[in-house]
Design a protein around this motif. Structure first.
Motif, PDB file in Angstrom:
ATOM      1  N   VAL A   1       1.119  -1.345   0.289  1.00 25.03           N
ATOM      2  CA  VAL A   1      -0.009   0.025  -0.280  1.00 25.03           C
ATOM      3  C   VAL A   1       1.012   1.635  -0.166  1.00 25.03           C
ATOM      4  O   VAL A   1       0.557   2.106  -0.338  1.00 25.03           O
ATOM      5  N   ALA A   2       2.025   1.219   0.780  1.00 22.94           N
ATOM      6  CA  ALA A   2       2.992   2.254   1.151  1.00 22.94           C
ATOM      7  C   ALA A   2       3.612   2.351  -0.640  1.00 22.94           C
ATOM      8  O   ALA A   2       3.585   4.155  -1.363  1.00 22.94           O
ATOM      9  N   ALA A   3       4.416   1.423  -1.311  1.00 19.40           N
ATOM     10  CA  ALA A   3       4.600   1.988  -2.572  1.00 19.40           C
ATOM     11  C   ALA A   3       3.772   2.207  -3.174  1.00 19.40           C
ATOM     12  O   ALA A   3       3.723   2.985  -4.265  1.00 19.40           O
ATOM     13  N   ALA A   4       2.095   1.671  -3.904  1.00 20.32           N
ATOM     14  CA  ALA A   4       1.053   2.289  -4.059  1.00 20.32           C
ATOM     15  C   ALA A   4       1.111   4.061  -4.180  1.00 20.32           C
ATOM     16  O   ALA A   4       0.814   4.536  -5.039  1.00 20.32           O
ATOM     17  N   ALA A   5       0.672   3.927  -2.746  1.00 19.54           N
ATOM     18  CA  ALA A   5       0.596   5.154  -2.306  1.00 19.54           C
ATOM     19  C   ALA A   5       1.535   6.530  -3.130  1.00 19.54           C
ATOM     20  O   ALA A   5       1.527   7.918  -3.319  1.00 19.54           O
ATOM     21  N   ILE A   6       3.013   6.211  -2.619  1.00 21.64           N
ATOM     22  CA  ILE A   6       4.360   7.611  -3.347  1.00 21.64           C
ATOM     23  C   ILE A   6       3.876   6.908  -5.119  1.00 21.64           C
ATOM     24  O   ILE A   6       4.796   7.973  -5.793  1.00 21.64           O
ATOM     25  N   LEU A   7       3.387   6.093  -5.196  1.00 22.31           N
ATOM     26  CA  LEU A   7       3.694   5.706  -7.186  1.00 22.31           C
ATOM     27  C   LEU A   7       2.438   6.424  -7.398  1.00 22.31           C
ATOM     28  O   LEU A   7       2.448   7.308  -8.567  1.00 22.31           O
ATOM     29  N   VAL A   8       1.274   6.821  -6.807  1.00 23.29           N
ATOM     30  CA  VAL A   8       0.157   7.810  -7.052  1.00 23.29           C
ATOM     31  C   VAL A   8       0.910   9.210  -6.735  1.00 23.29           C
ATOM     32  O   VAL A   8       0.356  10.027  -7.529  1.00 23.29           O
ATOM     33  N   ALA A   9       1.108   9.516  -6.200  1.00 24.57           N
ATOM     34  CA  ALA A   9       1.489  10.834  -5.364  1.00 24.57           C
ATOM     35  C   ALA A   9       2.511  11.421  -6.158  1.00 24.57           C
ATOM     36  O   ALA A   9       2.792  12.665  -7.038  1.00 24.57           O
ATOM     37  N   ALA A  10       4.035  11.125  -6.752  1.00 25.71           N
ATOM     38  CA  ALA A  10       4.694  10.789  -8.214  1.00 25.71           C
ATOM     39  C   ALA A  10       4.223  11.415  -9.492  1.00 25.71           C
ATOM     40  O   ALA A  10       3.592  12.025  -9.803  1.00 25.71           O
ATOM     41  N   ILE A  11       2.634   9.905  -9.326  1.00 28.95           N
ATOM     42  CA  ILE A  11       2.289  11.098 -10.837  1.00 28.95           C
ATOM     43  C   ILE A  11       1.190  12.163 -10.823  1.00 28.95           C
ATOM     44  O   ILE A  11       1.118  12.889 -11.918  1.00 28.95           O
ATOM     45  N   GLY A  12       0.537  12.083  -9.666  1.00 25.57           N
ATOM     46  CA  GLY A  12       0.464  13.530  -8.791  1.00 25.57           C
ATOM     47  C   GLY A  12       0.662  14.705  -9.295  1.00 25.57           C
ATOM     48  O   GLY A  12       0.509  15.326 -10.241  1.00 25.57           O
ATOM     49  N   LEU A  13       2.418  14.884  -8.937  1.00 28.41           N
ATOM     50  CA  LEU A  13       3.096  15.844  -8.650  1.00 28.41           C
ATOM     51  C   LEU A  13       3.237  16.192 -10.506  1.00 28.41           C
ATOM     52  O   LEU A  13       3.524  17.077 -10.907  1.00 28.41           O
ATOM     53  N   LEU A  14       3.440  14.545 -11.127  1.00 21.89           N
ATOM     54  CA  LEU A  14       3.751  15.043 -12.678  1.00 21.89           C
ATOM     55  C   LEU A  14       2.753  15.442 -13.701  1.00 21.89           C
ATOM     56  O   LEU A  14       3.040  16.627 -14.364  1.00 21.89           O
ATOM     57  N   VAL A  15       2.310  15.456 -13.178  1.00 17.64           N
ATOM     58  CA  VAL A  15       0.256  15.639 -13.933  1.00 17.64           C
ATOM     59  C   VAL A  15       0.220  17.487 -13.534  1.00 17.64           C
ATOM     60  O   VAL A  15       0.022  18.202 -14.132  1.00 17.64           O
ATOM     61  N   THR A  16       0.629  17.544 -12.209  1.00 17.99           N
ATOM     62  CA  THR A  16       0.539  19.322 -11.327  1.00 17.99           C
ATOM     63  C   THR A  16       1.885  20.347 -12.643  1.00 17.99           C
ATOM     64  O   THR A  16       1.406  21.204 -12.894  1.00 17.99           O
ATOM     65  N   ALA A  17       3.285  18.973 -13.004  1.00 18.54           N
ATOM     66  CA  ALA A  17       3.909  20.128 -13.610  1.00 18.54           C
ATOM     67  C   ALA A  17       3.334  20.307 -14.873  1.00 18.54           C
ATOM     68  O   ALA A  17       4.038  21.280 -14.977  1.00 18.54           O
TER      69      ALA A  17
END
Length: 271
Positions: free
Chosen positions: A148-164
């Motif tokens: 779950v922690a690994a998946a949450a980190i992946l989702v957060a990274a994707i969110g940062l990329l989309v925001t950028a």
């Protein structure tokens, strides 16, 4: 170098003023009326003087600037409903966006902490009592939280990329909007720039070069007296009280006449 702010010049137009001034100084040698640049005053000294006199220089183009600001404000007011096509994220400040941001931050932390605890306890139980099934359950739960922690980190990274990427597209859209201004706003801006250069910056530079009191040795910029008023004062005339028209004769003091009492013997006592 910070530019002195003028009360009638908006902060967003300060860089434009500095750019026009820089262009005028870079091409000063091409103008016969500015051929004295470098003799007594170099470009940096002239730049400092002009930046310190921002309010004075921009006042020469106040009418054109007022028209430009008004036209720009009307354009922005008319384009507010269309802000979403330029990446307007004002709707993303609601409660849902706040909860999503909190979950994005807290989920990896909480899941990672739970994974460490469950794995540590589970492997300790298996080391103490290998036959205990509860240890296997703790280890399985630990690995689940780790996933779950690994998946949450992946989702957060994707969110940062989309925001950028979204912010990048917003900035590009803003640049396109700046370059493709309506004709009225573009004309008003060009009229202000021309008036600022011809009636403000260039006359100021000519006066500064023609001012004999301005030189490289002066640390504070001297300005022409016909452009900047000089404020001075005169020394008050202090005179003593005897010099005034109502001065009278000074009072004279005489010491009182003290005489010592006449002391004598008993035979001289008063009757």
């Amino acid at each position: 170098m910070q530019m002195t702010s003028a009360p009638h010049l908006l902060a967003e137009d300060g860089p434009e003023y500095a750019r026009i001034l820089g262009d005028a100084l870079r091409h000063a040698q091409e103008r016969p009326d500015l051929e004295g640049v470098g003799d007594r005053l170099n470009t940096e000294q002239l730049r400092t003087m002009a930046l310190n006199a921002t309010a004075l220089i921009t006042a020469a183009a106040a009418t054109e600037y007022e028209h430009y600001v008004k036209a720009r404000a009307e354009l922005r007011a008319a384009s507010v409903p269309e802000g979403e096509q330029y990446g307007d994220t004002s709707s993303a400040t609601g409660p849902g966006a706040g909860i999503g941001a909190v979950l994005t931050v807290l989920t990896p932390l909480l899941a990672g902490a739970a994974a460490v605890i469950f794995l540590l306890v589970g492997y300790l139980l298996k080391a103490v009592s290998p036959s205990l099934a509860f240890g296997d359950s703790m280890v399985a739960a630990g690995w689940f939280f780790a996933a779950v922690a690994a998946a949450a980190i992946l989702v957060a990274a994707i969110g940062l990329l989309v925001t950028a990427l979204r912010n990048g597209s917003t900035s590009l859209a803003a640049e396109d909007e700046e370059q493709e201004l309506p004709e009225e706003v573009a004309r008003a801006r060009e009229a202000w720039r021309h008036a600022l250069l011809e009636r403000g910056i260039l006359p100021f530079l000519r006066d500064a070069l023609a001012d004999p009191t301005a030189g490289p040795a002066a640390r504070t910029p001297h300005r022409s007296p016909n452009r900047i008023p000089k404020v001075g004062y005169s020394r008050p005339d202090f005179s003593g009280p005897e010099d005034g028209p109502s001065a009278g004769p000074r009072p004279t003091f005489t010491s009182p006449d003290f005489t010592s009492p006449d002391f004598g013997g008993p035979e001289h006592r008063p009757e």
